[in-house]
Design an enzyme around this catalytic site. Sequence first.
Site, PDB file in Angstrom:
ATOM      1  CB  CYS A  82      -0.942  -0.041   1.148  1.00 48.01           C
ATOM      2  SG  CYS A  82      -2.100  -1.546   1.340  1.00 48.01           S
TER       3      CYS A  82
ATOM      4  CG  HIS B  40      -3.118   3.341   2.039  1.00 45.93           C
ATOM      5  ND1 HIS B  40      -3.816   2.896   0.982  1.00 45.93           N
ATOM      6  CD2 HIS B  40      -3.061   2.491   2.840  1.00 45.93           C
ATOM      7  CE1 HIS B  40      -4.091   1.725   1.374  1.00 45.93           C
ATOM      8  NE2 HIS B  40      -3.596   1.332   2.396  1.00 45.93           N
TER       9      HIS B  40
ATOM     10  CG  ASN C 158      -6.564  -0.794   1.457  1.00 48.94           C
ATOM     11  OD1 ASN C 158      -6.087  -0.434   0.660  1.00 48.94           O
ATOM     12  ND2 ASN C 158      -6.264  -1.357   2.676  1.00 48.94           N
TER      13      ASN C 158
END
Length: 320
Positions: free
Chosen positions: A111, A247, A277
């Site tokens: 990520c 993020h 996500n």
Amino acid sequence: MTGKIKGTGACPGDRLVTNEDLAEIVETSDEWIYSRTGIKTRYLSTGRGTSEMAAEASRRALENAGIHPEELDLILLATSTPEYCFPSSACQVQEKIGAVNAAAFDISAACSGFVFALQTACSFLASGSFQRILVIGADDLSKITDWSDRKTCVLFGDGAGAVVMEAEEGGLFRGVMHSDGRKGRVLTCLSRSEGNFLTGKKPEYGFTSMDGQEVFKFAVKKVPECIDQVLSDAEISKEEIRYYILHQANERIIEAVSKRLKEPIEKFPMNIREYGNTSAATIPILLDEMNRAGKLTRRDKIIMAGFGGGLTWGAVLLEW
């Protein structure tokens, strides 16, 4: 010489999936998911893989920048979910968009991948090695998700985001990157287990596994630290920052980072409610939304920060 973003693009998965949809396949509910994550919906791929979503996001970024594919010198693609061990997903994108003059390779930092790729791109631009670089974050997480595990399957979506960067005299770009392999087991996904004719074992594939509490504690500690670090390196105050684009892993993490930095939550845009996500794609998808909505103006100072498997984390400060 530094890097300047000239255009943005995004491409989510093609199928909208609600919390209610997930409640039909696993023991969960809209209230359970939303209260813990801030997620209501996500987009999943039903055929478009990592490279195809990345290619479409790239086409949109190039169009937004007014640049032709053959003008690109380099393609960097941050992903944890390539279709192949080789060729790289970046090389697949090169073929799909017709970037015949570009070198291409993938970056694996989970990520944090897009933030790491941006800093890699800026280093190449600063050195004079390249003039125009396509930077992509793309992940097809649904294919590595255990859809019987309600702790993880409610979190993830598929998608891609891209930016076109050009070398520019002056400007502002600072970045920091960190890793801690000692804590790698907190967030993992087995690619292929060992096995050959000598061991008599057939290779197996894994699914995403996460210790949610440990990831939460790691993120709310390390993200503010690396943001403070990049601000200190650039000798810029928090008050000068227009937006913190983090993020999009969990709404509660972003709220906690806001509190630790003592910065208003209004400076932390979010789209996790709609997309979930999407790993390396979360930051560029959000950046593209903001760009196309006219929320970014010239000379805005923004910070982008990512965190994820590795464990890895980092931040970049740039001027729009």
